[in-house]
Each structure stands twice: as structure tokens, then as C-alpha cells.
Design an enzyme around this catalytic site. Structure first.
Site, short mmCIF file in Angstrom:
data_model
loop_
_atom_site.label_atom_id
_atom_site.label_comp_id
_atom_site.label_asym_id
_atom_site.label_seq_id
_atom_site.Cartn_x
_atom_site.Cartn_y
_atom_site.Cartn_z
N GLY A 109 4.40 17.81 44.70
CA GLY A 109 3.75 16.82 43.81
C GLY A 109 4.79 16.01 43.06
O GLY A 109 5.83 16.54 42.68
N GLY A 121 7.19 25.42 46.35
CA GLY A 121 7.14 25.21 47.80
C GLY A 121 8.45 24.67 48.33
O GLY A 121 8.92 25.05 49.41
N THR A 122 9.06 23.78 47.56
CA THR A 122 10.35 23.18 47.97
C THR A 122 11.46 24.23 47.97
O THR A 122 12.33 24.22 48.84
CB THR A 122 10.69 22.02 47.01
N THR A 147 8.84 20.13 38.29
CA THR A 147 7.38 20.25 38.40
C THR A 147 6.79 20.19 37.00
O THR A 147 7.39 20.70 36.05
CB THR A 147 6.91 21.55 39.09
N ASP A 203 4.41 21.85 36.25
CA ASP A 203 3.84 23.19 36.01
C ASP A 203 4.81 24.14 35.29
O ASP A 203 4.38 25.16 34.76
CB ASP A 203 3.42 23.84 37.34
N MET A 255 -3.78 20.69 34.15
CA MET A 255 -3.16 21.14 35.41
C MET A 255 -2.21 22.31 35.15
O MET A 255 -2.07 22.77 34.03
CB MET A 255 -2.40 19.99 36.06
N GLN A 262 -1.66 13.34 34.08
CA GLN A 262 -0.57 14.15 33.50
C GLN A 262 0.75 13.97 34.24
O GLN A 262 1.81 14.30 33.74
CB GLN A 262 -0.93 15.64 33.53
N ARG A 263 0.68 13.52 35.51
CA ARG A 263 1.91 13.38 36.31
C ARG A 263 2.46 11.97 36.28
O ARG A 263 3.53 11.70 36.84
CB ARG A 263 1.63 13.76 37.77
O1 F6P Z 1 2.30 21.21 41.17
C1 F6P Z 1 1.93 20.09 40.45
C2 F6P Z 1 0.44 19.90 40.50
O2 F6P Z 1 0.11 18.75 39.76
C3 F6P Z 1 -0.40 21.09 40.02
O3 F6P Z 1 -0.46 21.17 38.62
C4 F6P Z 1 -1.72 20.82 40.68
O4 F6P Z 1 -2.43 22.01 40.89
C5 F6P Z 1 -1.31 20.20 41.99
O5 F6P Z 1 0.00 19.69 41.82
C6 F6P Z 1 -2.19 19.08 42.46
O6 F6P Z 1 -1.79 18.70 43.72
P1 F6P Z 1 -2.19 17.34 44.46
O7 F6P Z 1 -1.37 16.23 43.88
O8 F6P Z 1 -1.88 17.60 45.88
O9 F6P Z 1 -3.65 17.11 44.18
#
Ligand code: F6P
Length: 374
Positions: free
Chosen positions: A12, A113-114, A134, A136, A178, A300-301
């Protein structure tokens, strides 16, 4: 001839990725006289040798930009889906790309994962160095990850804003945060945003306990409540069911047919897709108050990285080039007590950093009377 470093961003996206790309690129060029190429869209671009030269121009003006200029994807390098249910180990292809460019290392920016993918490459002799990014904050071996501070600030701001409407309507406002299977974001934003209940994957909750605390607040004169719930939080009953299925799968022999149990696990996760709405329904029924749900999601991202994330990404990015110049690969550059340190990928891959139950933020929250539902 000057050495070349490859770089990619996977998993992500996260604020701070471009700051880290810039740091690796500029330090490599200016301090070590190395070239840098960026692979597009994570490990997919590395397999397909889709790359761009990262030089002065492309590294300029990206420090404050969100997302990743290189693009990203989520794949497993040893099991790439090539259609018709066929999965192929792409590591030999990657090996060829790395040799063709004579790369000193591939810097992989990502989360759990990376780290696993990078370790898979390291095990077959491909030189890699990773950086922990991340929102997270769940990467094992580092105090923190870049992206976390920005996302926590966005979630805190959202929880702040929910207060006025909660207060005006005398409602329960539930913010779903998240964080995948850990509660770092929810705990930090919940505590900083003044949530009344904080529900985390690490602490299975009883909905009755949450409802009671809301009614207690009401009896004491606060007719509204804010609940911050992590996307991975589960009621105690759900957690037990989840553990039961997982234990049965883990207990099977390698060659045993696990398809029925896997289907059960998938059905369990599908059933949980609307778990926050379900929580709202339960709280309405138990308290007699109206409840509303806000799912913060990918907001949030997004956007520009915070100062703390820019600094972390810059410090770890420049330290990655030091590590490569020393010939030290197969490591993640971690943040520990303000220093950048090298941690072997072998220790990190497959591990997750959950919130410890005695974390000081949890202790503080409990002293403030914040409800965790346990
Ligand atoms: O790992 C970052 C994250 O935003 C998690 O908080 C969330 O569960 C996941 O990625 C969401 O993934 P995607 O962008 O594939 O929907």
C-alpha cells in the site's frame, strides 16, 4: 564505472515514500557517486525490467508529495499469478534484471509483505536492502515506520471533527480506522483525538462493556460518545471463532485437504466486512442512542507527509546508501532510539509488531477511563 542502485516501492502507498526515494537517490549520487534507477509498480516492474533513471530532475520537488512517483503493487515474487490458476517463481527473472544492470542492491520500500519478498530474494543471493514504510506501524524490528505519523494525524483530525457533530446530536459516533491486524493507528489517533472507547485487534472486546461505558457517560452528563475502532478489531466471540478455525488449519498435515476450513475462514472474513455497521446496530440497541459510522479508509494514506515522516524517510533513506556502500545487504534499515540501524531480514520476515498490552499509551488511556471493551 560508478555503481548502480535499484529502488522500488511495494504494498500500500504511504506518505513519505517519495521523501525516501529522494533521500536514497540524492545521497547515492552526491555522496557516493552512484547511479539510481527506479523500478515501476513494485516487484512487478522489477520482474519486467520496467525502469526509469532517477536523476537530479526527477528527484527534485518530490519531498512533500504523497503517494509514490514509482507506482506500487502487491505480489509475491515466488508465486506470481500468470493466469489460468498458474503461479510462477519469478526470482530467476529478477536475478537476470539485477545482473543486466549490475546493481549493487535493490532498495525495497514497504511493509510486512515487502519484507517477506525481499527476504525471498536475499535467500537466492539477490542483494536487497529494505526500508520500513506503512501507515500501520506494524513492521517488526523498527520503533516506527514512515507514513504512520501522517496517517495518525489525519485520523486524529477526523476524530476531533466528529466531536462537534456527536455533541450536537447526542449520538454515538464510530470512526473506523485502518491498520490491518494491529491497532497502532487507532490507539494513537483515539488517544490523541479524545475518543471515549478504543477497540483494537490486540484486545478482543465485549460489546456490552462498550455499551455500559456509554450509558455511564450519559448518566454522568455526557450524552454523546466517540468510539475509535480498528478495522481488525474483533469481539471476543469472533476472536475465539477465528482462532478455532486457524488452529484447525495449522494442525493439519501438509498434504491434508484444507479446502473446507479455508472456505470457512473466508466466509468468516466476508461476514466481518460490515462489522463496524454491525457494532453500531448493537450499540444502538443496547443504549437507545443513535449511532453513526465514519469509515476513514484510504483518506488516511493520502496527501503530503508530516515533518516527522519526512525526517524519518530521509534519515533511513540516506542510511540505506551507507549500508550498500559498505556492502551490507539482506538487511532492513530500522529506526531505534533515534538511530538508523541494520536489522537482518531473516529476523523480520514473517513477524509482526503488535501493540503490547502494557504499552504506555494503553496505560494512560486506562487511567483516563477510556473503555477498551475488555
Ligand atoms: O497496509 C496499509 C493498509 O492501508 C492497511 O491499513 C489496510 O488494511 C490495507 O492497506 C488496505 O489495502 P488496499 O489499499 O489494498 O485496499
Amino acid at each position: 564505472m560508478a555503481k548502480t542502485i535499484g529502488i522500488l516501492t511495494a504494498g500500500g502507498d504511504s506518505p513519505g515514500l517519495n521523501a525516501a526515494i529522494r533521500a536514497v537517490g540524492k545521497a547515492a549520487q552526491q555522496h557516493y557517486d552512484m547511479h539510481v534507477i527506479g523500478f515501476k509498480d513494485g516487484f512487478s516492474g522489477l520482474i519486467q525490467n520496467r525502469h526509469v533513471r532517477l536523476d537530479g530532475d526527477s528527484l527534485s520537488g518530490i519531498l512533500s508529495r504523497g503517494g509514490t512517483i514509482l507506482g506500487t503493487s502487491r505480489i509475491k515474487v515466488h508465486k506470481v499469478d500468470v493466469g489460468d490458476g498458474q503461479k510462477i517463481d519469478m526470482r530467476p527473472m529478477i536475478q537476470r534484471v539485477v545482473e543486466d544492470h549490475d546493481l549493487a542492491a535493490v532498495v525495497c520500500l514497504g511493509g510486512g509483505g515487502t519484507m517477506k519478498n525481499a527476504y525471498r530474494l536475499h535467500k537466492v543471493g539477490i542483494p536487497v536492502v529494505t526500508l520500513p514504510k506503512t501507515i500501520d506501524n506494524d513492521v517488526w524490528g523498527t520503533d516506527t515506520t514512515f507514513g504512520y505519523d501522517t496517517a495518525m494525524t489525519i485520523a486524529t483530525d477526523a476524530i476531533d471533527r466528529l466531536h462537534s457533530t456527536a455533541h450536537s446530536h447526542h449520538r454515538i459516533m464510530i470512526a473506523e480506522v485502518m491498520g490491518h491486524n494491529t491497532g497502532w493507528l487507532t490507539l494513537g489517533a483515539g488517544l490523541a483525538g479524545g475518543a471515549d472507547s478504543i477497540l483494537l485487534p490486540e484486545i478482543p472486546f465485549e460489546v456490552e462493556a462498550v455499551a455500559e461505558s456509554i450509558l455511564r457517560r450519559k448518566a454522568e452528563g455526557s450524552s454523546f460518545s466517540i468510539v475509535a475502532v480498528a478495522e481488525g478489531a474483533m469481539s471476543a466471540a469472533d476472536r475465539r471463532r477465528h482462532e478455532e478455525i486457524r488452529t484447525q488449519i495449522d494442525g493439519l498435515d501438509d498434504d491434508a485437504d484444507d479446502s473446507e476450513l479455508r472456505a470457512e475462514l473466508e466466509a468468516f472474513h466476508i461476514g466481518r466486512k460490515h462489522s463496524t455497521e454491525h457494532l453500531a446496530d448493537q450499540l444502538e440497541e443496547l443504549t437507545g442512542l443513535e449511532a453513526r459510522v465514519t469509515i476513514l479508509g484510504h483518506v488516511q494514506r493520502g496527501g503530503s507527509p508530516s515533518t516527522a515522516d519526512r525526517l524519518l524517510a530521509t534519515q533511513l533513506g540516506t542510511a540505506a546508501t551507507d549500508s550498500i556502500a559498505e556492502g551490507k545487504t539482506g538487511v532492513m534499515i530500522a529506526a531505534r532510539n533515534g538511530e538508523a540501524v541494520q536489522v537482518p531480514l531473516k529476523k523480520i520476515a514473517g513477524n509482526r509488531k503488535s501493540v503490547p498490552l502494557d504499552h504506555p499509551w494503553i496505560e494512560s488511556a486506562r487511567r483516563l477511563g477510556i473503555e477498551f471493551g475488555d
